[in-house]
Write a protein that holds these residues in place. Sequence first.
Motif, mmCIF file in Angstrom:
data_model
loop_
_atom_site.group_PDB
_atom_site.id
_atom_site.type_symbol
_atom_site.label_atom_id
_atom_site.label_comp_id
_atom_site.label_asym_id
_atom_site.label_seq_id
_atom_site.Cartn_x
_atom_site.Cartn_y
_atom_site.Cartn_z
ATOM 1 N N TYR A 332 1.024 -1.333 0.090
ATOM 2 C CA TYR A 332 0.079 0.152 0.010
ATOM 3 C C TYR A 332 0.858 1.423 -0.057
ATOM 4 O O TYR A 332 1.919 1.116 0.482
ATOM 5 N N SER A 347 -3.754 3.490 -1.841
ATOM 6 C CA SER A 347 -3.975 2.637 -2.720
ATOM 7 C C SER A 347 -3.157 1.060 -2.204
ATOM 8 O O SER A 347 -2.435 1.140 -1.246
ATOM 9 N N ARG A 348 -3.968 0.104 -2.680
ATOM 10 C CA ARG A 348 -3.484 -1.365 -2.164
ATOM 11 C C ARG A 348 -3.303 -2.088 -3.418
ATOM 12 O O ARG A 348 -3.892 -1.966 -4.525
ATOM 13 N N LYS A 349 -2.333 -3.096 -3.311
ATOM 14 C CA LYS A 349 -2.059 -4.013 -4.211
ATOM 15 C C LYS A 349 -1.655 -5.304 -3.765
ATOM 16 O O LYS A 349 -0.952 -5.637 -2.837
ATOM 17 N N ALA A 382 -0.502 1.950 -9.216
ATOM 18 C CA ALA A 382 -1.555 2.980 -8.697
ATOM 19 C C ALA A 382 -1.267 4.147 -9.029
ATOM 20 O O ALA A 382 -0.212 4.612 -9.354
#
Length: 484
Positions: A332, A347-349, A382
């Motif tokens: 993140y 944002s998250r991955k 992101a």
Amino acid sequence: MAGDTKSRVWCYIVLLTLSFELANAQNSFTVPDVTIEILQPKGFRVSIPDASGISLFVFQGHVNRKIDRNAVGSLKGEVLRPTNGRWVYEDTNTQLQVGDVINYYVFVSKNRMGYVKDNLSYTVTTLGNRSGGSTTEKPVNCAPTITSVRGGTACAGQVIFEDDFSALKDAWQIEQYLPVSSHPEYPFVSYQRLLTDPVVSVSNGYLRITPKIQQQMPGFNNESIYLGNLDLFSGCTSRAEECYRQASGPDILPPVVSGRVTTTGFAFKYGTVHIKAKLPLGDWLYPEILLEPFLKKYGSSNYASGVIKIAAARGNRDLRVGSDEYGNKVLYGGPIMDVQCRMQLLSRKLRDNGLWGDEFHEYSLTWTPQYMSLSVDGEEWARVDATGGLASRFPQNCAHLPRMLLEKGTKIAPFDDYFYITLGVAAGGITEFPDNSFSTGGRPKPWRNSGRKAMLSYWEDLAAWQWTWTEPELLIDYIKVIAL
């Protein structure tokens, strides 16, 4: 000849000592700003503009160590006449590296009076293109860029800061302080600069930041955490309230000693940052790979002036709230500008296989007036678009956002000023780990973020999380900042 030169230098120092007080009292002349230019393949140039009555210019300096104004430097030069309107001293032998700091003073004789400008420093941010420091001259064929370097210049595509961590250079400051409850994340750590068994070190080409248990440090035990004190005044890098703590009741000493480094002579606005790192693994740990505001022009409280998380992944190998994953599989990052609504722009991955902390990855940020882009290993994951202004995206209950962001700031505000780089490791805290979460083996998070005894509850669960710290280090292979 060497002896004669040394004798002359000491004569100038005597002259400086005798005349400085009188000249300073008369306040009739101020030594002009000093310009330093880095030369290729080695060396540097120092100069000041000419003024009527100047008859002597002396430079005294050291690389990566301080210098007193009455001392002779390892770098030294005397100039008896100006060239093309400037007093110029040129050293063509000193080999400098990015991150080196030239600490120096200059002495000027004018109308038989001596004047000094001391406590000066110049951090080498690039080689061979005359950038950084106080110089305003741009190199030949310098393409325009929206990137700015504080106190220096930049050209499009230019590397404006770089470190491969072959050594820990003076470009970095090792922080020493105790985060207090007003800290937006309030991690359960003290940041310390330890001379023995350090938490910040460089070896094998890596910057290593290694958190440790406070009770295992010399002079401490379990009782000290509850009843002792922690005095960090010697070398403290923050306010007095963050330099000392006395344990009392539930207000125990921070149970974790960790490290944090910041760039001291380098701050920039807009550019691309590449950091190759291996993130820490261990329950309730998280990395700090940040850009933080240099001047805090939108306010110093909470996140008023913004923070950019370039990359983060919680150290827990498995961490869940219901079916939602929050552990090391989740990368993140992004801009933060409010505590209450800190997740608004993050944002998250999710990684499909393995953990982010299993191996090195290159984490990158591209920061422009229009957007921020986050990448890992060259792949964008992101993007935060500033169309309409970042502040306009927040709901009304995000009360910490100052009105000036909407009234005076640019679309990317508060991220429209100079920021510096921070690298560190934190533990616990009141924002990074969601309440009602469960770690490996279904173990519940031992504290509540709003709890009065949050740090105490974390510490009392030591036996449940200490064994998970098998790879708690943040390892940094290299860092590079490139102008847009």
